[in-house]
Design a protein around this motif. Sequence first.
Motif, PDB file in Angstrom:
ATOM      1  N   GLY A 145       0.816  -1.215   0.000  1.00  0.00           N
ATOM      2  CA  GLY A 145       0.000   0.000   0.000  1.00  0.00           C
ATOM      3  C   GLY A 145       0.845   1.259   0.000  1.00  0.00           C
ATOM      4  O   GLY A 145       0.558   2.224  -0.711  1.00  0.00           O
ATOM      5  N   THR A 146       1.921   1.250   0.791  1.00  0.00           N
ATOM      6  CA  THR A 146       2.794   2.422   0.879  1.00  0.00           C
ATOM      7  C   THR A 146       3.478   2.705  -0.451  1.00  0.00           C
ATOM      8  O   THR A 146       3.518   3.855  -0.919  1.00  0.00           O
ATOM      9  CB  THR A 146       3.859   2.205   1.973  1.00  0.00           C
ATOM     10  OG1 THR A 146       3.211   1.979   3.224  1.00  0.00           O
ATOM     11  CG2 THR A 146       4.772   3.410   2.085  1.00  0.00           C
ATOM     12  N   VAL A 147       4.029   1.676  -1.083  1.00  0.00           N
ATOM     13  CA  VAL A 147       4.728   1.852  -2.358  1.00  0.00           C
ATOM     14  C   VAL A 147       3.757   2.353  -3.426  1.00  0.00           C
ATOM     15  O   VAL A 147       4.103   3.220  -4.247  1.00  0.00           O
ATOM     16  CB  VAL A 147       5.402   0.536  -2.790  1.00  0.00           C
ATOM     17  CG1 VAL A 147       5.928   0.632  -4.212  1.00  0.00           C
ATOM     18  CG2 VAL A 147       6.530   0.184  -1.829  1.00  0.00           C
ATOM     19  N   THR A 148       2.530   1.836  -3.418  1.00  0.00           N
ATOM     20  CA  THR A 148       1.525   2.297  -4.379  1.00  0.00           C
ATOM     21  C   THR A 148       1.232   3.775  -4.187  1.00  0.00           C
ATOM     22  O   THR A 148       1.148   4.546  -5.154  1.00  0.00           O
ATOM     23  CB  THR A 148       0.229   1.484  -4.226  1.00  0.00           C
ATOM     24  OG1 THR A 148       0.509   0.090  -4.401  1.00  0.00           O
ATOM     25  CG2 THR A 148      -0.810   1.915  -5.248  1.00  0.00           C
ATOM     26  N   PHE A 151       4.212   5.948  -5.380  1.00  0.00           N
ATOM     27  CA  PHE A 151       4.219   6.015  -6.844  1.00  0.00           C
ATOM     28  C   PHE A 151       3.172   7.020  -7.329  1.00  0.00           C
ATOM     29  O   PHE A 151       3.437   7.846  -8.211  1.00  0.00           O
ATOM     30  CB  PHE A 151       3.939   4.626  -7.410  1.00  0.00           C
ATOM     31  CG  PHE A 151       3.682   4.600  -8.892  1.00  0.00           C
ATOM     32  CD1 PHE A 151       4.723   4.770  -9.789  1.00  0.00           C
ATOM     33  CD2 PHE A 151       2.396   4.412  -9.388  1.00  0.00           C
ATOM     34  CE1 PHE A 151       4.492   4.750 -11.161  1.00  0.00           C
ATOM     35  CE2 PHE A 151       2.159   4.385 -10.745  1.00  0.00           C
ATOM     36  CZ  PHE A 151       3.210   4.554 -11.637  1.00  0.00           C
ATOM     37  N   GLN A 152       1.999   6.956  -6.742  1.00  0.00           N
ATOM     38  CA  GLN A 152       0.920   7.862  -7.122  1.00  0.00           C
ATOM     39  C   GLN A 152       1.305   9.317  -6.883  1.00  0.00           C
ATOM     40  O   GLN A 152       1.121  10.180  -7.752  1.00  0.00           O
ATOM     41  CB  GLN A 152      -0.327   7.519  -6.297  1.00  0.00           C
ATOM     42  CG  GLN A 152      -1.515   8.430  -6.519  1.00  0.00           C
ATOM     43  CD  GLN A 152      -2.606   8.187  -5.488  1.00  0.00           C
ATOM     44  OE1 GLN A 152      -2.311   7.952  -4.318  1.00  0.00           O
ATOM     45  NE2 GLN A 152      -3.851   8.246  -5.912  1.00  0.00           N
ATOM     46  N   MET A 153       1.889   9.587  -5.730  1.00  0.00           N
ATOM     47  CA  MET A 153       2.170  10.970  -5.359  1.00  0.00           C
ATOM     48  C   MET A 153       3.361  11.557  -6.126  1.00  0.00           C
ATOM     49  O   MET A 153       3.368  12.734  -6.455  1.00  0.00           O
ATOM     50  CB  MET A 153       2.433  11.054  -3.852  1.00  0.00           C
ATOM     51  CG  MET A 153       1.217  10.724  -3.023  1.00  0.00           C
ATOM     52  SD  MET A 153      -0.188  11.765  -3.412  1.00  0.00           S
ATOM     53  CE  MET A 153       0.451  13.352  -2.942  1.00  0.00           C
ATOM     54  N   GLY A 432      -4.716   9.370 -11.154  1.00  0.00           N
ATOM     55  CA  GLY A 432      -6.116   9.163 -10.860  1.00  0.00           C
ATOM     56  C   GLY A 432      -6.520   7.709 -10.746  1.00  0.00           C
ATOM     57  O   GLY A 432      -7.490   7.373 -10.075  1.00  0.00           O
ATOM     58  N   MET A 433      -5.758   6.823 -11.389  1.00  0.00           N
ATOM     59  CA  MET A 433      -6.124   5.408 -11.395  1.00  0.00           C
ATOM     60  C   MET A 433      -5.847   4.710 -10.071  1.00  0.00           C
ATOM     61  O   MET A 433      -6.414   3.663  -9.787  1.00  0.00           O
ATOM     62  CB  MET A 433      -5.354   4.676 -12.499  1.00  0.00           C
ATOM     63  CG  MET A 433      -5.686   5.116 -13.903  1.00  0.00           C
ATOM     64  SD  MET A 433      -4.471   4.462 -15.061  1.00  0.00           S
ATOM     65  CE  MET A 433      -4.740   5.516 -16.460  1.00  0.00           C
ATOM     66  N   VAL A 434      -4.967   5.252  -9.257  1.00  0.00           N
ATOM     67  CA  VAL A 434      -4.494   4.527  -8.075  1.00  0.00           C
ATOM     68  C   VAL A 434      -5.427   4.689  -6.883  1.00  0.00           C
ATOM     69  O   VAL A 434      -5.477   3.833  -6.007  1.00  0.00           O
ATOM     70  CB  VAL A 434      -3.063   5.000  -7.715  1.00  0.00           C
ATOM     71  CG1 VAL A 434      -2.559   4.339  -6.449  1.00  0.00           C
ATOM     72  CG2 VAL A 434      -2.117   4.696  -8.870  1.00  0.00           C
TER      73      VAL A 434
END
Length: 638
Positions: A145-148, A151-153, A432-434
């Motif tokens: 969850g953290t890595v996702t 990546f998003q930010m 936006g997808m994450v």
Amino acid sequence: MSVGLSTATPLPPASDTNVVTSTFSLVDYVVFVLLLVLSLAIGLYHAYRGWGRHSIGQLLLADRKMGCLPVALSLLATFQSAVAILGVPSEIYRFGTQYWFLGCCYFLGLLIPAHVFIPIFYRLHITSAYEYLELRFNKAVRVCGTVTFIFQMVIYMGVVLYAPSLALNAVTGFDLWLSVLTLGIVCTIYTALGGLKAVIWTDVFQTLVMFLGQLAVIIVGSAKVGGLGHVWEVASQHGLISGIELDPDPFVRHTFWTLAFGGVFMMLSLYGVNQAQVQRYLSSRTEKAAVLSCYAVFPCQQVALSMGCLIGLVMFTYYQEYPMSTQQSQAAPDQFVLYFVMDLLRGLPGLPGLFVACLFSGSLSTISSAFNSLATVTTEDLIRPWFPRVSEVRATMLSRIIAFGYGLLCLGMAYISSQMGPVLQAAISIFGMVGGPLLGLFCLGMFFPCANPPGAIVGLLAGLIMAFWIGIGSIVTSMGSGRALSPPNGSSFSLSSNLTAVTMATLMPSTAASKPTGLQRLYSLSYLWYSAHNSTTVIVVGLAVSLLSGGMRGRTVDPRTIYPVLPKLLALLPLSCQKRLPCRAGSQDLSLEARMFPEKMSNGMLRGSRDQVDMAVPEEGPVQPGISPTFILQETSL
């Protein structure tokens, strides 16, 4: 008026007269510089006030002593980015007021976080939202969850810094890289040194600047065209005042159902599980203050949305009386508002500078939230779990260094954004997808006690794959059709899954097209259903994998990580119906609620007999991360 199926509102006839001369006066520069100086001063004040005495809790959570009003304004500022300030009026100007119905989703979108997510996060006494994932599942899910999120930010930071500066440069001639560097450096300094308290108080100041800038445009613009009554009359005559479009088709860009209900999932991903917002909830001095701050956002969001809509209507009326120049008529939609403001406020020294300060306030509040949340999750989720003996002083210094590092990375991402060209839209879409898959991951953990770590990880991967498939497919389909990089519904330019509540889709042209079929039909899904679709994918796949892999058999579940959906629903039934339920199921469901919410037990708020509750109520007080809870719940008791 069906916005999703109609063609774009025709632009007024262009003329070569009235060319905008976008020059700043000395007063405008003074107003703009004051914004930067005061924002920096607030951050340095909070840094100096506690220098040498800051703990990691004070830096990342403002020592958990913030009141509900500053937290509420900070929650609003986090999403009221420059993209929203430019995008909403452009949407209204081109397609009418259908977008205003997005305000209908704010009620449920804020009520559910206030009564579901905030109590769970606050009582666990966590710092990062992803600590919850380790308490509910295991460390591997927390890291995923953290890595996702990171990546998003990281994708987001450069775009939110570069895009408004580019629009500002195109219209006002304001130096592009000077504005990018100024924003990035000022934001990095006060975020890294002052921590969350500095970010929250600068957000309060910047929110007031945003409201003042927009209010100035509405007052001056409406006065120049004959008042708000005349604005409404002209908009009605040209069909801009939209009725309620009840088409249930999720592939129509904007309908009442899409805006009011699809938008709820978007709001949950923003206000329910997003680290930037969770961090603000956790900085509140009490749980009640956190809930009240969530409530207070509702009227603020409505005011912000209404002001954006009014600017769009005033802009439309203005250009009916004062035709656009050729330069304006050929501009990109994201530049419409800037051209309008610079044209409208010419000859009024200070007001153009106030509106530019309004735009930069939106960018500063959004970027500072990104820096702070990234520094928090990096420190708490990726470093401290592996180096638990790091002292408070070193952890505090490390957090500041990480925030500085993300500031430099943000500037680098802004430069990369400037070189991406058409790929920039894909980068924004990835952001936006994450949000939807992350929402699904938290919902899987909170609402389904049988979900296990393998199910959570596979579900998250399935949700991300589905999100990228539809999002990237939408972009590729649009490019292949030879149109502007926007599908018929504009969904591929969505920024709505995190730090802004409006989409860059509103900044792109939307054209009428023949009804797509097959995969193209799937790719035309409205962007407001993205969060709902992707989070549902995570839950369905996660539950299937969990059941196939044995559920939580042999594992333990901390009851404080579960929201008791069934007891809440059963409590709505008449007492006579509750007595007919199987005694064992009813008692255990009530036991779970009693153990999650012990204060309800003491206040007699649980429905049914007290002797039904056959499990011990835990001691009051938050559960510290890394400490085993007093009680456990076996899968066989569910």
